[in-house]
Scaffold this motif. Structure first.
Motif, PDB file in Angstrom:
ATOM      1  N   HIS A  35      -0.546 -20.470  -2.483  1.00 24.01           N
ATOM      2  CA  HIS A  35      -1.400 -20.412  -1.285  1.00 24.01           C
ATOM      3  C   HIS A  35      -2.686 -21.204  -1.497  1.00 24.01           C
TER       4      HIS A  35
ATOM      5  N   GLU B  76      -9.860 -24.604  17.223  1.00 23.35           N
ATOM      6  CA  GLU B  76      -8.924 -24.513  16.091  1.00 23.35           C
ATOM      7  C   GLU B  76      -9.633 -24.272  14.760  1.00 23.35           C
TER       8      GLU B  76
ATOM      9  N   GLU C 177       0.829  -1.211   0.000  1.00 22.92           N
ATOM     10  CA  GLU C 177       0.000   0.000   0.000  1.00 22.92           C
ATOM     11  C   GLU C 177       0.863   1.261   0.000  1.00 22.92           C
TER      12      GLU C 177
ATOM     13  N   ASN D 192       3.168 -14.021  18.246  1.00 23.26           N
ATOM     14  CA  ASN D 192       2.317 -14.302  19.418  1.00 23.26           C
ATOM     15  C   ASN D 192       2.364 -15.780  19.791  1.00 23.26           C
TER      16      ASN D 192
ATOM     17  N   ARG E 286      -1.643 -15.562   2.671  1.00 21.81           N
ATOM     18  CA  ARG E 286      -1.530 -15.094   1.288  1.00 21.81           C
ATOM     19  C   ARG E 286      -1.197 -13.603   1.327  1.00 21.81           C
TER      20      ARG E 286
ATOM     21  N   ALA F 185      -8.205 -13.967  -0.663  1.00 23.22           N
ATOM     22  CA  ALA F 185      -7.628 -15.318  -0.570  1.00 23.22           C
ATOM     23  C   ALA F 185      -8.740 -16.369  -0.594  1.00 23.22           C
TER      24      ALA F 185
ATOM     25  N   PHE G  20     -11.233 -18.220   8.256  1.00 25.82           N
ATOM     26  CA  PHE G  20     -10.748 -17.590   7.017  1.00 25.82           C
ATOM     27  C   PHE G  20      -9.767 -18.494   6.272  1.00 25.82           C
ATOM     28  N   GLY G  21      -9.791 -19.774   6.625  1.00 27.30           N
ATOM     29  CA  GLY G  21      -8.869 -20.719   6.001  1.00 27.30           C
ATOM     30  C   GLY G  21      -9.443 -21.427   4.789  1.00 27.30           C
TER      31      GLY G  21
ATOM     32  N   ARG H 283       3.676   1.456  -1.546  1.00 25.85           N
ATOM     33  CA  ARG H 283       4.065   1.572  -2.960  1.00 25.85           C
ATOM     34  C   ARG H 283       2.951   2.221  -3.766  1.00 25.85           C
TER      35      ARG H 283
ATOM     36  N   GLU I  55       0.904 -12.819  14.140  1.00 22.13           N
ATOM     37  CA  GLU I  55       0.299 -14.007  14.753  1.00 22.13           C
ATOM     38  C   GLU I  55       1.393 -15.006  15.146  1.00 22.13           C
TER      39      GLU I  55
ATOM     40  N   ARG J  59      -0.820 -16.247  -5.366  1.00 26.67           N
ATOM     41  CA  ARG J  59      -2.033 -16.920  -5.869  1.00 26.67           C
ATOM     42  C   ARG J  59      -1.826 -18.423  -6.012  1.00 26.67           C
TER      43      ARG J  59
ATOM     44  N   LEU K  64      -8.495 -16.529  14.577  1.00 26.99           N
ATOM     45  CA  LEU K  64      -8.069 -17.570  15.518  1.00 26.99           C
ATOM     46  C   LEU K  64      -7.420 -17.008  16.780  1.00 26.99           C
ATOM     47  N   ASP K  65      -6.646 -15.929  16.634  1.00 25.67           N
ATOM     48  CA  ASP K  65      -5.920 -15.447  17.814  1.00 25.67           C
ATOM     49  C   ASP K  65      -6.732 -14.493  18.697  1.00 25.67           C
TER      50      ASP K  65
ATOM     51  N   GLU L 219       2.454 -11.271  -6.613  1.00 18.19           N
ATOM     52  CA  GLU L 219       1.029 -11.633  -6.507  1.00 18.19           C
ATOM     53  C   GLU L 219       0.731 -12.966  -7.180  1.00 18.19           C
TER      54      GLU L 219
ATOM     55  N   TYR M  31     -10.206  -3.223  -8.251  1.00 19.71           N
ATOM     56  CA  TYR M  31      -9.240  -2.532  -7.390  1.00 19.71           C
ATOM     57  C   TYR M  31      -7.829  -3.079  -7.614  1.00 19.71           C
TER      58      TYR M  31
ATOM     59  N   PRO N 241      -3.035 -24.834  13.309  1.00 20.05           N
ATOM     60  CA  PRO N 241      -4.345 -24.737  12.643  1.00 20.05           C
ATOM     61  C   PRO N 241      -4.537 -23.475  11.800  1.00 20.05           C
ATOM     62  N   GLY N 242      -3.912 -22.377  12.198  1.00 22.49           N
ATOM     63  CA  GLY N 242      -4.146 -21.132  11.455  1.00 22.49           C
ATOM     64  C   GLY N 242      -3.033 -20.822  10.476  1.00 22.49           C
ATOM     65  N   PHE N 243      -2.295 -21.843  10.072  1.00 22.25           N
ATOM     66  CA  PHE N 243      -1.097 -21.594   9.264  1.00 22.25           C
ATOM     67  C   PHE N 243      -1.380 -20.780   8.005  1.00 22.25           C
ATOM     68  N   SER N 244      -2.480 -21.093   7.330  1.00 23.51           N
ATOM     69  CA  SER N 244      -2.734 -20.433   6.041  1.00 23.51           C
ATOM     70  C   SER N 244      -3.161 -18.981   6.190  1.00 23.51           C
ATOM     71  N   THR N 245      -3.407 -18.541   7.413  1.00 29.09           N
ATOM     72  CA  THR N 245      -3.795 -17.136   7.610  1.00 29.09           C
ATOM     73  C   THR N 245      -2.839 -16.399   8.556  1.00 29.09           C
TER      74      THR N 245
ATOM     75  N   ASP O 111     -10.505 -22.520  11.717  1.00 24.01           N
ATOM     76  CA  ASP O 111      -9.947 -21.351  11.025  1.00 24.01           C
ATOM     77  C   ASP O 111     -10.981 -20.863  10.001  1.00 24.01           C
TER      78      ASP O 111
END
Lengths: 431, 319
Positions: free
Chosen positions: A403, B170, A74, A258, A190, B263, B174-175, A76, A255, A400, B152-153, A396, B274, A246-250, B172
């Motif tokens: 991911h 667990e 953003e 944390n 992604r 995604a 948005f996964g 850029r 995160e 795509r 998740l967090d 990008e 956009y 579990p949240g790896f893809s996001t 997700d």
């Protein structure tokens, strides 16, 4: 009678407005020229440097900072939109290195004077020098340089047999996490960080994502995503996502830091900000001192055993706007901003590592950042992301097709991505 | 007393005064044009000009960072877009979000309108204000709120609804595509149901009491009155509510931008426009996507007006 009075009132009003306008246009503003420095958001360090340099200029210039959006993509976008409109109010810009070729090709950057180039690159780490250049020429001034380390929880790694005093491979890290039934926190979201990760893996295996940048002709861009190094990189990504939680893809850098800080992940690959973050948490009383004491750090894992890893390189370089009315002063200001003293202060106060090697041996820095020698070494062997004027398209496309990393097919994802990038650059396909 | 000689069915407000119209009627029409003229000119300037410019740019290969190499490509950009699976995926996702959210909002909005209509006079203002609160929240803020709730967090949804099958600590949201679209639709429904309910409330208020009374006297049940009296008399209001919301939903952007950034195949047509225009700075391709989005909106508009066979002047009481 009433009409006359009404007219008089109107005339008086018009005269007042005209006088006000004339007063507003009256002559140049008093005082030294104001240089606008567009900065990425930080903890106030760049604003402080701006004040110091304004004071040190002995009245030659004043630096005013304007904060750009948080995400580098953003940043850029905002700069490009303004520069495409020949905005002369942009004097100095904090630019994320992968976008520098695009800015240079679009002629948005004022040429760096030779003497300034010599002075500002003296004693600078390899990756920062490489990242600030385009086509073998310095087009921006290196300011601070960032790199990712392999962070580990000492207590969890103890007894696993993994010796982190020596370079380790991704395969070893994955096997250790699997054996302990724990998590590796890597950036699977992604986003730009996914490209950062893939680039480090491919370069670490001796490959390159872009083998020929072909700046003038997008159809001529050559890609190395069908190389064995790229296949190995995809295999690692898939393997890590299996132990990524579990949240790896996001999950992005925040995160992941944390998860590591809370002890959920035994490893993470991340920038040095995690050290400042955990120490701030200790000061605030939300985390015990035992947490940072349990943090360990090592060089970024190797893609291939025996071949030095190519850690991600990030950071910020300073560009001077091509349409600025004060390019000479702006280059003077960049020299002040990137002085050794300011780089050291910025490292100490904001946790962003310096681009100048000498800073890493400074006693104050080593005291606050005991991992400074590892960061310095990492920066020397770090590799920038693909240097091309079409970096956004490359990045990008990667985001795509790679991911989510758990779903990729390692032998085919690279060639498929290369085909997509070629089609996108030829404007035969959307992105 | 005003004498109107205008024939029924021709009064659209913008048509010239018919032959034989009184002087006063002509003067009123003239005044109408004087009053509406400046607004009409401004509208042309701020809406028609960008549309024409987008149509023009869509015929060129134009990258913002390479202004020296602009070339005319005719309709090539449209051919690229319409033969690309990304466009059709985005279009499908947009239609899905539009259909699901508008359908749910229509039912929910109508129920809320009934509640507001029949609530005690004393609590009516409080109830209306309470129902309207989500609509007062800026869309991007509401999108962030929903994203934080489901992430998740920082999210609380997994812990609150962990007792439901399929939801655990667990999960997700948005996964994957399905769950992401579920949250996006939920956020949209929460945010804009008040709008549709307010429009429907206005429609409900317009149904003449005498008709309801007559039906009641004739022994019609609540359901019969709803089906035979209320809904037919609200046709114009329902159409306006549906049309506004459909157009709005078709341009969905903020929720997708904040929650998934496109995604997991959750990209919508607005988001695609956009990305091509702002992120990729491909002005030609982006303009073509925008023009296609504009055409889709126009088709939706015409479809609604023709499909419902409603003359909007009816809603103004001109017939």
């Amino acid at each position: 009678m009433r009409r006359t009075r009404w007219r008089r009132t109107l005339a008086a009003g018009a005269a007042t407005v005209a006088l006000a306008l004339l007063a507003g246009c009256g002559g140049a503003p008093a005082g030294p020229p104001v240089l606008n420095w567009y900065i990425n958001p930080d903890d106030g360090g760049q604003a402080e440097i701006a004040q110091r340099c304004s004071a040190a200029s002995n009245g030659q210039y004043q630096i005013a900072v304007s904060v750009l959006p948080r995400q580098s993509a953003e940043q850029r976008q905002q700069l490009i939109r303004r520069l495409a409109a020949n905005d002369s109010s942009i004097d100095i810009m904090s630019i994320d290195p992968p976008y520098i070729p695009e800015f240079a090709e679009a002629k948005f950057l004022a040429p760096v004077p030779e003497d300034v180039a010599q002075r500002t690159t003296a004693g600078i780490v390899n990756s920062a020098k490489e990242g600030a250049s385009w086509n073998g020429e310095l087009v921006t001034v290196p300011f601070w340089a960032n790199t990712q380390l392999l962070w580990y929880r000492k207590s969890q790694v103890a007894g696993t047999g993994l010796d982190l005093s020596k370079p380790v491979t991704w395969d070893q890290v994955v096997a250790t996490a699997q054996a302990k039934n724990s998590i590796i926190a890597a950036q699977g979201i992604r986003a730009e960080s996914l490209t950062v990760w893939l680039n480090a893996l491919v370069e670490g295996g001796g490959g390159q994502i872009v083998t020929n940048a072909s700046p003038q002709d997008p159809d001529g861009v050559q890609l190395g995503l069908d190389s064995p190094a790229a296949t190995k990189a995809a295999e690692i990504m898939k393997a890590v996502s299996a132990v990524g939680g579990p949240g790896f893809s996001t999950n992005s850098e925040d995160e992941n830091s944390n998860a590591f800080q809370s002890g959920d992940a035994m490893f993470q690959v991340n920038w040095p900000f995690v050290w400042g973050k955990v120490n701030s948490a200790v000061e605030e009383g939300t985390v015990p001192q035992s947490t940072p004491d349990d943090f360990g750090w090592a060089l970024y894992p190797q893609t291939e055993a025996g071949r030095p890893s190519a850690p991600p390189y990030g950071g910020i370089n300073l560009g001077v706007g091509a349409f600025s009315k004060h390019t000479d002063l702006a280059y003077q200001a960049t020299e002040c901003i990137t002085s050794t003293e300011n780089q050291k202060q910025y490292f100490l106060t904001n946790g962003n590592p310096a681009a100048r090697i000498s800073v890493f041996t400074d006693p104050d820095v080593v005291k606050k950042f005991p991992m400074a020698p590892v960061i310095a070494q990492s920066l020397q062997q770090a590799k920038p992301r693909p240097q091309t004027a079409y970096y956004s398209e490359v990045s990008e496309s990667i985001q795509r097709t790679y991911h989510p990393t758990a779903g990729i097919d390692p032998p085919t994802v690279g060639p498929a991505t290369a085909a997509l990038i070629k089609a996108v650059l030829a404007k035969e396909e959307l992105l | 007393m005003t004498t109107t000689t205008e024939r029924p069915g021709t009064g659209t407000g913008a048509s010239p005064a018919p032959r034989g119209a009184s002087d006063r009627s002509r003067a009123e029409q003239k005044l109408g044009w004087y009053l509406a003229g400046p607004a009409f000119a401004v509208m042309l300037l701020v809406t028609a000009y960008p549309i024409i410019q987008a149509v023009y740019y869509s015929l060129f290969d134009y990258r913002l960072t390479d202004p020296d190499n602009i070339s005319f490509v005719g309709l090539k950009n449209y051919a690229v877009i319409l033969t690309d699976s990304i466009w059709w995926t985005s279009f499908g996702v947009t239609v899905f979000i539009t259909v699901v959210t508008v359908a749910v909002e229509l039912v929910l909005g109508f129920l809320l309108a009934l509640v507001m209509m029949n609530a005690l006079r004393a609590i009516r203002p409080v109830l209306r204000a309470a129902i309207l609160i989500p609509y007062a929240v800026i869309t991007v803020v509401s999108a962030f709120a929903w994203q934080y709730a489901f992430s998740l967090d920082s999210g609380f949804v997994n812990s609150w609804f962990g007792w439901l099958p399929g939801i655990s600590a667990e999960t997700d949201w948005f996964g994957s595509t399905g769950s992401s679209l579920f949250v996006i639709c939920l956020a949209e429904i929460w945010k804009t149901t008040p709008f549709i309910s307010l429009l429907l409330l206005a429609g409900l208020a317009q149904v003449p009491d005498v008709l309801q009374e007559a039906a009641r006297v004739d022994g019609a049940t609540w359901w019969q009155r709803m089906w035979k009296v209320t809904l037919p008399n609200m046709k114009a209001a329902i159409m306006v509510a549906l049309l506004f919301r459909t157009l709005d939903a078709f341009r969905v952007f903020d929720s997708v931008f904040v929650m998934t950034a496109g995604a997991n195949s959750t990209e919508t047509v607005s988001f695609l426009a956009y990305r091509q225009t702002i992120a990729r700075v491909e002005i030609g391709l982006g303009s073509a996507v925008s023009v296609l989005l504009f055409l889709s909106v126009v088709i939706i508009c015409i479809g609604f007006i023709k499909g419902f066979k409603v003359d909007l002047s009816q809603a103004r009481g001109e017939k």
